[in-house]
Design a protein around this motif. Structure first.
Motif, PDB file in Angstrom:
ATOM      1  N   TYR A 126      51.326  40.469  20.667  1.00 19.78           N
ATOM      2  CA  TYR A 126      52.588  40.750  21.357  1.00 19.78           C
ATOM      3  C   TYR A 126      52.546  42.133  22.013  1.00 19.78           C
ATOM      4  CZ  TYR A 126      57.694  40.179  21.891  1.00 19.78           C
ATOM      5  OH  TYR A 126      58.965  40.019  22.380  1.00 19.78           O
ATOM      6  N   ALA A 153      52.633  43.017  26.033  1.00 17.03           N
ATOM      7  CA  ALA A 153      53.629  43.925  26.603  1.00 17.03           C
ATOM      8  C   ALA A 153      52.973  45.030  27.422  1.00 17.03           C
ATOM      9  CB  ALA A 153      54.477  44.529  25.483  1.00 17.03           C
ATOM     10  N   ARG A 168      51.763  43.399  30.615  1.00 18.35           N
ATOM     11  CA  ARG A 168      52.945  43.020  31.404  1.00 18.35           C
ATOM     12  C   ARG A 168      53.530  44.230  32.122  1.00 18.35           C
ATOM     13  NH1 ARG A 168      56.577  42.439  34.241  1.00 18.35           N
ATOM     14  NH2 ARG A 168      58.460  41.157  34.059  1.00 18.35           N
ATOM     15  N   THR A 197      49.742  39.934  40.198  1.00 20.85           N
ATOM     16  CA  THR A 197      50.991  39.191  40.036  1.00 20.85           C
ATOM     17  C   THR A 197      50.799  37.921  39.197  1.00 20.85           C
ATOM     18  OG1 THR A 197      50.624  38.059  42.155  1.00 20.85           O
ATOM     19  CG2 THR A 197      51.949  40.077  42.184  1.00 20.85           C
ATOM     20  N   ARG A 236      50.647  39.060  35.641  1.00 17.17           N
ATOM     21  CA  ARG A 236      51.991  39.467  35.219  1.00 17.17           C
ATOM     22  C   ARG A 236      52.822  38.244  34.823  1.00 17.17           C
ATOM     23  NH1 ARG A 236      53.916  42.327  39.742  1.00 17.17           N
ATOM     24  NH2 ARG A 236      52.495  43.965  39.023  1.00 17.17           N
ATOM     25  N   GLN A 237      52.737  37.189  35.623  1.00 21.67           N
ATOM     26  CA  GLN A 237      53.443  35.955  35.287  1.00 21.67           C
ATOM     27  C   GLN A 237      52.891  35.361  33.990  1.00 21.67           C
ATOM     28  OE1 GLN A 237      53.347  33.024  38.414  1.00 21.67           O
ATOM     29  NE2 GLN A 237      53.985  31.368  37.066  1.00 21.67           N
ATOM     30  N   ARG A 241      54.154  37.331  31.047  1.00 20.22           N
ATOM     31  CA  ARG A 241      55.570  37.042  30.780  1.00 20.22           C
ATOM     32  C   ARG A 241      55.718  35.715  30.022  1.00 20.22           C
ATOM     33  NH1 ARG A 241      57.113  37.384  35.615  1.00 20.22           N
ATOM     34  NH2 ARG A 241      57.334  35.170  36.151  1.00 20.22           N
ATOM     35  N   GLN A 242      54.966  34.715  30.414  1.00 20.89           N
ATOM     36  CA  GLN A 242      55.035  33.427  29.729  1.00 20.89           C
ATOM     37  C   GLN A 242      54.472  33.534  28.305  1.00 20.89           C
ATOM     38  OE1 GLN A 242      53.064  31.616  33.295  1.00 20.89           O
ATOM     39  NE2 GLN A 242      54.449  29.904  32.903  1.00 20.89           N
ATOM     40  N   ALA A 288      54.476  36.196  26.446  1.00 22.40           N
ATOM     41  CA  ALA A 288      55.423  36.953  25.628  1.00 22.40           C
ATOM     42  C   ALA A 288      56.512  36.039  25.061  1.00 22.40           C
ATOM     43  CB  ALA A 288      56.049  38.076  26.453  1.00 22.40           C
ATOM     44  N   THR A 289      56.972  35.091  25.870  1.00 19.92           N
ATOM     45  CA  THR A 289      57.990  34.149  25.397  1.00 19.92           C
ATOM     46  C   THR A 289      57.452  33.291  24.255  1.00 19.92           C
ATOM     47  OG1 THR A 289      59.021  34.080  27.591  1.00 19.92           O
ATOM     48  CG2 THR A 289      59.487  32.250  26.097  1.00 19.92           C
TER      49      THR A 289
END
Length: 237
Positions: free
Chosen positions: A163, A167, A170, A176, A179-180, A183-184, A186-187
């Protein structure tokens, strides 16, 4: 019985790694990515190539970006079989449900990881790390509630490390697509943490040490709570 804290990794202890990663460092320095891109000249060493940044349609792809993709791949490689085994061997229904769900979500995360790696030309590992193999062996050697405690403790610490890595990437990547991806991820990992914490086996003695920080406020004096802070909107013009 007190669950032992995670054993040292090859580079540093898990607690030290988590502390460093939470401060946007970790055992492998993320550093500031260059943005020059381009292919490496002939004769470049493997070490220099590993630290290089290359150009992609989504922006520069640096070493921290590539490491995250392979870290996520290695994570699912040991978590999926562990979750499937826990569905049969865990002592408590809450543990069986949590680890089974983690394995299910990891299968989808692996699809995303393989798709992302293919698009940015990152080779993926086919085996977990030596440490992950060792954690699996340790867990498999337990039975009853000790199986549950150890499985949750190892997974919870590993997820915390991942995690923090997610972060850091991210927040800093210039790519890009990565980065996407971060983000996915991290969820998904945040959901894993919640599932593990819902088993009741995440306790203070199973967690790594908190990160060392500077500039933290001192604890309040006495037993009285501090006066409520005014609304931020009342302090700004």
């Amino acid at each position: 019985m007190r669950t032992p804290r995670p054993t040292p990794t090859a580079a540093c202890t898990l607690s030290a790694a988590l502390s460093a990663a939470l401060l946007l460092g970790g055992c492998t320095a993320l550093g500031r990515q260059s943005t020059d891109g381009g292919a490496q000249p002939p004769g470049v060493t493997a070490e220099n190539a590993a630290q290089s940044t290359v150009t992609t349609p989504w922006g520069p792809l640096g070493p921290a970006d590539r490491l995250l993709i392979t870290d996520v791949r290695r994570a699912v490689l040991w978590e999926i079989p562990l979750g499937r085994e826990a569905a049969r061997r865990a002592a408590r229904p809450a543990t069986r449900r949590a680890l089974t769900e983690i394995a299910r979500r990891d299968a989808r995360l692996d699809d995303l990881t393989r798709e992302t790696a293919a698009r940015v030309n990152v080779a993926l590992p086919d085996q977990p790390t030596a440490d992950q193999h060792a954690w699996t062996s340790e867990i498999t050697g337990k039975s009853g509630t000790e199986y549950d405690k150890t499985a949750v403790a190892r997974l919870r610490t590993a997820q915390g490390l991942l995690y923090a890595r997610i972060a850091a990437v991210r927040a800093s990547t210039r790519n890009t697509l990565v980065r996407q991806f971060a983000r996915q991820c991290a969820t998904v990992v945040d959901g894993h943490l919640a599932l593990l914490e819902g088993t009741g086996f995440v306790t203070g003695d199973t967690l790594p040490d908190p990160p060392a920080v500077t500039g933290a406020p001192a604890p309040g004096a006495g037993n009285r709570p501090p006066s409520p802070a005014p609304a931020a909107t009342s302090l700004v013009s």
